[in-house]
Design an enzyme around this catalytic site. Sequence first.
Site, mmCIF file in Angstrom:
data_model
loop_
_atom_site.group_PDB
_atom_site.id
_atom_site.type_symbol
_atom_site.label_atom_id
_atom_site.label_comp_id
_atom_site.label_asym_id
_atom_site.label_seq_id
_atom_site.Cartn_x
_atom_site.Cartn_y
_atom_site.Cartn_z
ATOM 1 N N CYS A 244 0.873 -1.165 0.000
ATOM 2 C CA CYS A 244 0.000 0.000 0.000
ATOM 3 C C CYS A 244 0.911 1.215 0.000
ATOM 4 C CB CYS A 244 -0.902 0.006 1.226
ATOM 5 S SG CYS A 244 -1.890 1.522 1.382
ATOM 6 N N GLU B 89 -3.908 1.233 -6.073
ATOM 7 C CA GLU B 89 -2.997 0.183 -6.515
ATOM 8 C C GLU B 89 -2.946 0.228 -8.034
ATOM 9 O OE1 GLU B 89 -0.795 -1.416 -5.185
ATOM 10 O OE2 GLU B 89 -1.280 -1.658 -3.066
#
Length: 226
Positions: free
Chosen positions: A2, A105
Amino acid sequence: MCGRYTIIVTLEELMLRYDIDGLYQGDYGPRYNIAPGQSVMAVIHDGKRNRLGKLKWGLIPEWASDPKMSYQMVNARSETLADKPAFRKPFERKRCIIPADSFYEWQGEGKHKQPMRIMMQSQELFSMAGLYETWTSPDGTRISTCTVVTTEANEVVQGIHDRMPVILPKEAEAVWLDRGLTDIRQLRSLLRPYPAELMTAYPVSTRVGNVRNDDEACIAQISLLL
């Protein structure tokens, strides 16, 4: 990992969500493209109440000789928190929540990856599990830092990336923040993928790849580039 996320709620909404008493003295504004190395909003519990403040994203272990270690400590794998020297002590005593309303992402391989914004279907604020630490430099300067705990991806995220941040259910937040809780088995039970049926994802502009871009255009939905 992340490596980018957003938090665009108002300060009042943030303080109400985490039951923060009193005034927050720091600066605050909507963030559309938060990146490692930057100061991020975090919630800790001081033994009496929740406190809101800023931590630098990228954990520096208290025993580190070089603060540049933080670039390798942006995320912490949930499966090895109790084993890694950098995370073992924070996992036991220094857990925090990093509020967010989405994370990014990148889908695909090579130069033409498609950034995706991943969030709750309700668009509500959510709590990423984090760890924090305070490092003291040789000249006495204290730096408070954090890392985002990750787990395996759920069905929404797995087509984009194989990892996702640990998102805590509301009923687990107080447990995670409880500094008196050191039961590793109980803590590990919280570190699982968030229910996929409550989440969604959509494509956004490649401009989120540049940390200098931090505006509403980062979260605007676009047509798939791939």
